[in-house]
Design a protein around this motif. Structure first.
Motif, PDB file in Angstrom:
ATOM      1  N   ALA A  36       0.834  -1.207   0.000  1.00  0.00           N
ATOM      2  CA  ALA A  36       0.000   0.000   0.000  1.00  0.00           C
ATOM      3  C   ALA A  36       0.865   1.252   0.000  1.00  0.00           C
TER       4      ALA A  36
ATOM      5  N   GLY B 126       2.178   2.091  -3.463  1.00  0.00           N
ATOM      6  CA  GLY B 126       1.167   2.729  -4.304  1.00  0.00           C
ATOM      7  C   GLY B 126       0.986   4.199  -3.975  1.00  0.00           C
TER       8      GLY B 126
ATOM      9  N   THR C 182      -6.970   0.808  -3.994  1.00  0.00           N
ATOM     10  CA  THR C 182      -6.929   0.541  -5.434  1.00  0.00           C
ATOM     11  C   THR C 182      -7.026   1.826  -6.261  1.00  0.00           C
TER      12      THR C 182
ATOM     13  N   LEU D 261      -4.231   2.629  -8.593  1.00  0.00           N
ATOM     14  CA  LEU D 261      -4.128   1.940  -9.875  1.00  0.00           C
ATOM     15  C   LEU D 261      -4.579   2.842 -11.021  1.00  0.00           C
ATOM     16  N   TRP D 262      -5.550   3.706 -10.747  1.00  0.00           N
ATOM     17  CA  TRP D 262      -5.988   4.646 -11.782  1.00  0.00           C
ATOM     18  C   TRP D 262      -4.883   5.643 -12.107  1.00  0.00           C
TER      19      TRP D 262
END
Length: 339
Positions: A220, A223, A298, A301-302
């Motif tokens: 995490a 990211g 998540t 991810l975009w």
């Protein structure tokens, strides 16, 4: 809170004044950005480093804004990286020396007690990559400074959420100092940031981001860290791919960065900076929201998908062919006629 506002205001004013004052000495000493076609005096980065360090140290010394555990070490390591960048501004320094010096500084700033050996090694590699990425962003007027300001506010918000008040104040001071510098760096720039300022900004931001994510799960954190520095990361990926595919050395400069390619698509210098600044804001916003737990992890991810799409699209923006002079064209026509 009040001291943070006062410190940021003082940093903005001092940086704007000091940046204006260093322009003339830089011109006299021949301290110019060798990567630009027009003579652009450097020294703005030194002003940013000096103002950030003095204002942050004053807050810690007076007790109004103690920097907290690990932050003074980060600031000293950042100053060492800035000194290395200043040497690179004055004379040519091979890329491997910049890489090695930044790695040593990063190794001294990582909190190994919280990250562990493997996590600490990954953090060092990431700090080095982001630091050099911000150095690479300094290829267009106001670009590195704009992205750094946006990133500083985002990481500062994360630090404030973790009750790391000293780190949050340091980042607000850095953002304000960069804003004062940008008053002289917007296109057409009158003063450049140089390796001194770009390396310092990238190193400070990357190290501060690592401190704010210490204690969180590794995947995490990776990211969030990527989202906070998406533009710098995308620029590095774009350059590596373009030079690999073109068979060119990775460490040799060239007009194949993000802003260069946006210019080829028809954007003005100011327009390219605004577009990339908006991209940085989008990535930083997602990173902050994920860090605060307001959106799912998540969401990053975009950001990754958007960065990858931008890189692949900009890879198609080829270098313009050099125009032939009139004499060359005449000689070519004569050769064709004479058969």
């Amino acid at each position: 809170m009040l001291y943070g506002i006062a410190a940021a205001t003082a940093a903005l004013f001092l940086s704007a004044v000091l940046t204006a004052l260093v322009r003339a000495p830089a011109l006299r000493l021949g301290l110019l950005d060798r990567r630009r076609q027009r003579p652009l005096p450097l020294g703005g980065g030194a002003a940013v480093v000096l103002v950030t360090g003095l204002v942050a140290a004053a807050g810690d010394w007076t007790g109004l804004a103690p920097l907290g555990t690990g932050v003074p070490r980060l600031l000293v390591a950042g100053a060492a990286v800035a000194a290395l960048g200043l040497v690179a501004d004055v004379r040519r320094v091979k890329a491997r020396f910049l890489l090695g010096g930044t790695a040593v500084a990063a190794a001294s700033a990582v909190p190994y007690g919280e990250t562990g050996p493997l996590g600490g090694l990954a953090a060092v590699c990431w700090i080095v990559a982001v630091t050099l990425g911000f150095r690479a962003l300094d290829h267009a007027d106001a670009l590195a400074g704009t992205v750094a300001v946006v990133t500083a506010f985002g990481i500062g918000a994360c630090a404030a959420a973790e009750v790391m008040d000293g780190l949050a104040v340091l980042l607000s001071v850095l953002a304000a100092a960069l804003t004062g510098f940008l008053m002289h760096n917007w296109h057409p720039a009158r003063v450049g940031l140089g390796a001194c300022g770009s390396l310092f900004a990238g190193f400070t931001l990357a190290s501060a981001a690592v401190l704010t994510r210490t204690g969180y799960e590794g995947g995490a954190s990776a990211g969030v860290l990527f989202a906070l520095t998406a533009v710098a990361s995308a620029d590095v990926v774009l350059v590596v791919l373009a030079r690999r595919l073109g068979g060119r050395p990775l460490l040799r400069g060239g007009p194949d960065h993000l802003a260069h390619r946006l210019r080829r698509l028809g954007l003005t210098p100011q327009g390219a900076t605004v577009v990339l600044g908006a991209g940085a804001f989008g990535g930083v916003l997602v990173g902050v929201l994920v860090h605060l737990g307001w959106i799912a992890a998540t969401g990053v991810l975009w950001v990754g998908a958007g960065a990858l799409a931008a890189v692949l699209l900009l890879l198609k923006a080829k270098r313009p062919r050099p125009r032939r002079t009139a004499s060359v064209q005449v000689r070519a026509q004569l050769r064709v006629r004479n058969g």
